[in-house]
Design a protein around this motif. Structure first.
Motif, PDB file in Angstrom:
ATOM      1  N   ALA A  37       3.107   2.983   7.707  1.00 58.29           N
ATOM      2  CA  ALA A  37       3.974   3.536   6.717  1.00 58.29           C
ATOM      3  C   ALA A  37       4.445   4.861   7.257  1.00 58.29           C
ATOM      4  CB  ALA A  37       2.960   3.710   5.621  1.00 58.29           C
ATOM      5  N   TYR A  38       3.599   5.772   7.877  1.00 54.00           N
ATOM      6  CA  TYR A  38       4.089   6.885   8.410  1.00 54.00           C
ATOM      7  C   TYR A  38       5.175   6.943   9.347  1.00 54.00           C
ATOM      8  CZ  TYR A  38       0.950  10.276   6.078  1.00 54.00           C
ATOM      9  OH  TYR A  38       0.508  10.920   5.160  1.00 54.00           O
ATOM     10  N   GLN A  39       4.981   5.957  10.264  1.00 57.43           N
ATOM     11  CA  GLN A  39       6.242   5.695  11.541  1.00 57.43           C
ATOM     12  C   GLN A  39       7.403   5.072  10.502  1.00 57.43           C
ATOM     13  OE1 GLN A  39       6.177   6.473  14.271  1.00 57.43           O
ATOM     14  NE2 GLN A  39       7.896   5.089  15.179  1.00 57.43           N
ATOM     15  N   LEU A  40       7.476   4.511   9.536  1.00 59.45           N
ATOM     16  CA  LEU A  40       8.515   3.980   9.009  1.00 59.45           C
ATOM     17  C   LEU A  40       9.153   5.064   8.286  1.00 59.45           C
ATOM     18  CD1 LEU A  40       7.250   0.689   7.720  1.00 59.45           C
ATOM     19  CD2 LEU A  40       9.384   0.592   9.231  1.00 59.45           C
ATOM     20  N   ARG A  41       8.253   5.922   7.706  1.00 59.80           N
ATOM     21  CA  ARG A  41       9.039   7.192   7.153  1.00 59.80           C
ATOM     22  C   ARG A  41       9.641   8.022   8.043  1.00 59.80           C
ATOM     23  NH1 ARG A  41       5.361  11.750   4.398  1.00 59.80           N
ATOM     24  NH2 ARG A  41       5.527  12.462   6.383  1.00 59.80           N
ATOM     25  N   SER A  98      21.494   3.053   3.729  1.00 64.56           N
ATOM     26  CA  SER A  98      21.178   1.718   3.407  1.00 64.56           C
ATOM     27  C   SER A  98      19.788   1.362   4.188  1.00 64.56           C
ATOM     28  CB  SER A  98      22.256   0.711   3.472  1.00 64.56           C
ATOM     29  OG  SER A  98      23.255   0.955   2.467  1.00 64.56           O
ATOM     30  N   PHE A  99      19.976   1.683   5.454  1.00 64.74           N
ATOM     31  CA  PHE A  99      19.011   1.363   6.183  1.00 64.74           C
ATOM     32  C   PHE A  99      17.825   2.405   5.969  1.00 64.74           C
ATOM     33  CE2 PHE A  99      17.319   1.148  11.018  1.00 64.74           C
ATOM     34  CZ  PHE A  99      16.726   0.040  10.875  1.00 64.74           C
ATOM     35  N   ALA A 100      17.931   3.486   5.521  1.00 68.56           N
ATOM     36  CA  ALA A 100      16.816   4.604   5.354  1.00 68.56           C
ATOM     37  C   ALA A 100      16.216   3.916   4.188  1.00 68.56           C
ATOM     38  CB  ALA A 100      17.309   5.958   5.239  1.00 68.56           C
ATOM     39  N   LEU A 101      17.088   3.519   3.051  1.00 68.44           N
ATOM     40  CA  LEU A 101      16.220   3.092   1.937  1.00 68.44           C
ATOM     41  C   LEU A 101      15.411   1.706   2.372  1.00 68.44           C
ATOM     42  CD1 LEU A 101      19.073   3.358  -0.831  1.00 68.44           C
ATOM     43  CD2 LEU A 101      16.804   4.547  -0.876  1.00 68.44           C
ATOM     44  N   SER A 102      15.888   1.033   3.021  1.00 71.16           N
ATOM     45  CA  SER A 102      15.178  -0.241   3.571  1.00 71.16           C
ATOM     46  C   SER A 102      13.981   0.202   4.445  1.00 71.16           C
ATOM     47  CB  SER A 102      15.834  -1.106   4.449  1.00 71.16           C
ATOM     48  OG  SER A 102      15.353  -2.201   4.949  1.00 71.16           O
ATOM     49  N   LEU A 103      13.946   1.267   5.264  1.00 66.94           N
ATOM     50  CA  LEU A 103      12.824   1.654   5.847  1.00 66.94           C
ATOM     51  C   LEU A 103      11.454   2.280   4.850  1.00 66.94           C
ATOM     52  CD1 LEU A 103      14.491   2.872   9.043  1.00 66.94           C
ATOM     53  CD2 LEU A 103      13.113   1.107   8.893  1.00 66.94           C
ATOM     54  N   VAL A 104      12.184   3.320   3.865  1.00 62.37           N
ATOM     55  CA  VAL A 104      11.472   3.656   2.875  1.00 62.37           C
ATOM     56  C   VAL A 104      10.485   2.700   2.084  1.00 62.37           C
ATOM     57  CG1 VAL A 104      11.195   5.103   0.852  1.00 62.37           C
ATOM     58  CG2 VAL A 104      12.628   5.879   2.796  1.00 62.37           C
ATOM     59  N   ALA A 105      11.206   1.681   1.670  1.00 63.26           N
ATOM     60  CA  ALA A 105      10.806   0.400   0.983  1.00 63.26           C
ATOM     61  C   ALA A 105       9.435  -0.044   1.595  1.00 63.26           C
ATOM     62  CB  ALA A 105      11.743  -0.443   0.556  1.00 63.26           C
ATOM     63  N   GLN A 106      10.080  -0.265   3.040  1.00 60.55           N
ATOM     64  CA  GLN A 106       8.999  -0.849   3.952  1.00 60.55           C
ATOM     65  C   GLN A 106       7.662  -0.079   4.039  1.00 60.55           C
ATOM     66  OE1 GLN A 106      10.517  -2.842   7.657  1.00 60.55           O
ATOM     67  NE2 GLN A 106      12.443  -2.335   6.678  1.00 60.55           N
ATOM     68  N   ALA A 107       7.999   1.306   4.136  1.00 58.48           N
ATOM     69  CA  ALA A 107       6.928   2.044   4.383  1.00 58.48           C
ATOM     70  C   ALA A 107       5.950   2.052   3.147  1.00 58.48           C
ATOM     71  CB  ALA A 107       7.351   3.583   4.589  1.00 58.48           C
ATOM     72  N   LEU A 108       6.641   2.176   1.840  1.00 61.79           N
ATOM     73  CA  LEU A 108       5.672   1.971   0.741  1.00 61.79           C
ATOM     74  C   LEU A 108       5.030   0.873   0.728  1.00 61.79           C
ATOM     75  CD1 LEU A 108       8.025   4.205  -1.605  1.00 61.79           C
ATOM     76  CD2 LEU A 108       5.883   5.086  -0.371  1.00 61.79           C
ATOM     77  N   LYS A 109       5.533  -0.315   1.044  1.00 57.24           N
ATOM     78  CA  LYS A 109       5.156  -1.704   1.086  1.00 57.24           C
ATOM     79  C   LYS A 109       3.842  -1.770   2.010  1.00 57.24           C
ATOM     80  CE  LYS A 109       5.860  -6.598   1.409  1.00 57.24           C
ATOM     81  NZ  LYS A 109       7.179  -7.652   1.760  1.00 57.24           N
ATOM     82  N   ALA A 110       3.950  -1.090   3.134  1.00 56.37           N
ATOM     83  CA  ALA A 110       2.927  -1.118   3.951  1.00 56.37           C
ATOM     84  C   ALA A 110       1.695  -0.183   3.548  1.00 56.37           C
ATOM     85  CB  ALA A 110       3.227  -0.450   5.356  1.00 56.37           C
ATOM     86  N   SER A 111       1.961   0.933   3.040  1.00 58.24           N
ATOM     87  CA  SER A 111       0.916   1.804   2.407  1.00 58.24           C
ATOM     88  C   SER A 111       1.438   2.911   1.468  1.00 58.24           C
ATOM     89  CB  SER A 111      -0.043   2.286   3.373  1.00 58.24           C
ATOM     90  OG  SER A 111      -0.879   3.298   3.210  1.00 58.24           O
ATOM     91  N   VAL A 112       0.777   3.160   0.423  1.00 57.97           N
ATOM     92  CA  VAL A 112       1.346   4.266  -0.269  1.00 57.97           C
ATOM     93  C   VAL A 112       0.526   5.637   0.092  1.00 57.97           C
ATOM     94  CG1 VAL A 112       1.721   3.005  -2.277  1.00 57.97           C
ATOM     95  CG2 VAL A 112      -0.501   3.987  -2.086  1.00 57.97           C
ATOM     96  N   LYS A 171       7.453  15.417   0.953  1.00 56.84           N
ATOM     97  CA  LYS A 171       8.206  15.075   2.074  1.00 56.84           C
ATOM     98  C   LYS A 171       8.815  13.522   1.790  1.00 56.84           C
ATOM     99  CE  LYS A 171       7.535  16.469   6.322  1.00 56.84           C
ATOM    100  NZ  LYS A 171       6.690  16.768   7.681  1.00 56.84           N
ATOM    101  N   THR A 172       7.883  12.641   1.348  1.00 57.76           N
ATOM    102  CA  THR A 172       8.329  11.372   1.057  1.00 57.76           C
ATOM    103  C   THR A 172       9.195  11.027  -0.015  1.00 57.76           C
ATOM    104  OG1 THR A 172       6.015  10.615   1.473  1.00 57.76           O
ATOM    105  CG2 THR A 172       7.397   8.894   0.398  1.00 57.76           C
ATOM    106  N   LEU A 173       9.161  12.050  -1.127  1.00 60.37           N
ATOM    107  CA  LEU A 173      10.132  11.814  -2.209  1.00 60.37           C
ATOM    108  C   LEU A 173      11.453  12.460  -1.728  1.00 60.37           C
ATOM    109  CD1 LEU A 173       8.015  12.737  -5.220  1.00 60.37           C
ATOM    110  CD2 LEU A 173       8.753  10.443  -4.622  1.00 60.37           C
ATOM    111  N   VAL A 174      11.531  13.566  -0.810  1.00 57.88           N
ATOM    112  CA  VAL A 174      12.787  14.253  -0.222  1.00 57.88           C
ATOM    113  C   VAL A 174      13.462  13.010   0.556  1.00 57.88           C
ATOM    114  CG1 VAL A 174      13.655  15.621   1.319  1.00 57.88           C
ATOM    115  CG2 VAL A 174      12.224  16.629  -0.464  1.00 57.88           C
TER     116      VAL A 174
END
Length: 335
Positions: free
Chosen positions: A262-266, A279-293, A302-305
């Motif tokens: 999750a941290y790496q994807l963020r 678009s790619f950044a949004l996809s990566l954020v979504a994958q990060a949160l799916k991996a772990s909150v 930092k995550t919300l920014v």
């Protein structure tokens, strides 16, 4: 000891060189400017095609040695340097980075005073292609470093920040799978993520102690440019690192792998924002949160920014947003 053999230096500096003629003199000059003088600089010629090695050869200091090899990449060049190193401490310096004059002196004091510490590292400042200071700095956690923190947050930060006790490195040495006469410390099959792979292996397999010192002693160069495809390759390489770690420490990765992912994807989402690919950044954020909150819980701002910047990036011209993002990050997307 042979009569004419010079005494071994305290510190061996390993500097891989490959097509960096614009920067290599600055790197070498920063070594010559060190207030600590008992070092050798091993310039590893990795088979480049520009004038980098010609520039290095213009220096007449006997502490500088140039060692040629066929192209092996950064990990292979570092291995060649470590194999030739004579010092008790191994310092890594990438040939496009620089050190502040007190760098080696403070790390030697740190390692001498704390024999339990195996890897001494420092905070870093960022510079641009012209050597100008950027606004961002790398200010990592310095103490109480656990293997899971190394996996998830990589406090060492960059390859030019660390000075390593040679005896700790030798605990994780291995024979090259295709060249039985060649000893490796870095895994040469990695062309990215080779630093974090080594740090994790040191921490998990050798139980090495990592500890930092506060001054910003490394100047880490950020050169503008990049492609989203490079980010994808970087993540693939990081996943290879996770898979390798799981092969010898499955329980460790089972406990901490999702948080680390999750941290790496963020981090990669922030890199994508810098490139203007919302678009790619949004996809990566979504994958990060799916991996772990965990990044959202542990670092909500930092995550919300990152999420907000990715949304804005979708609405703004890519070139314009890339310039805005460069100012937002000081030229660097930080994990």
């Amino acid at each position: 000891m042979p009569i004419n053999q010079p005494a071994a230096p305290r510190v061996s500096i390993v500097m891989p060189v490959y097509n960096v003629e614009r920067y290599v003199a600055e790197a070498i000059d920063s070594v010559l400017a060190q207030t600590f003088h008992d070092w050798e600089l091993l310039v590893i010629d990795d088979g480049g095609s520009d004038r980098s090695i010609d520039i290095a050869a213009e220096y007449c200091d006997p502490r500088i040695r140039i060692i040629a090899q066929r192209n092996r990449g950064l990990a292979g060049a570092r291995n060649t340097g470590i194999a030739h190193a004579r010092g008790d401490y191994i310092a890594l310096l990438d040939s496009d980075d620089r050190w502040l004059p007190e760098k080696l002196a403070l790390h030697v004091i740190h390692l001498d005073a704390a024999p339990n510490v195996d890897v001494s590292y420092s905070a870093s400042r960022f510079i641009d292609g012209a050597g100008n200071a950027l606004r961002q700095t790398q200010t990592p956690r310095l103490h109480d470093i656990t293997p899971q923190l190394i996996l998830c947050r990589n406090p060492v930060g960059n390859g030019s920040a660390a000075v390593i006790r040679r005896s700790a490195l030798d605990l994780i040495a291995f024979v090259h799978p295709d060249e039985p006469d060649r000893t490796c410390w870095f895994d040469e099959s990695f062309r990215q993520s080779e630093d974090i792979e080594l740090w994790v292996r040191l921490a998990v397999q050798a139980q090495a102690c990592f500890d930092g010192i506060a001054p910003e002693l490394t100047e880490y160069r950020i050169v503008a440019g990049g492609l989203s495809a490079n980010i994808a390759r970087q993540f693939e390489s990081w996943e290879r690192m996770i898979a390798k770690t799981a092969s010898y420490a499955p329980e460790f990765v089972g406990r901490h792998g999702d948080r680390a992912r999750a941290y790496q994807l963020r981090y990669l989402a922030r890199r994508s924002v810098q490139l203007g690919d919302g678009s790619f950044a949004l996809s990566l954020v979504a994958q990060a949160l799916k991996a772990s909150v965990r990044p959202l819980v542990e670092e909500p701002r930092k995550t919300l920014v990152t999420l907000g910047a990715a949304l804005v990036a979708r609405l703004v011209d890519a070139d314009r947003f890339s310039r805005l993002a460069s100012r937002w990050t000081g030229g660097r997307a930080v994990a």
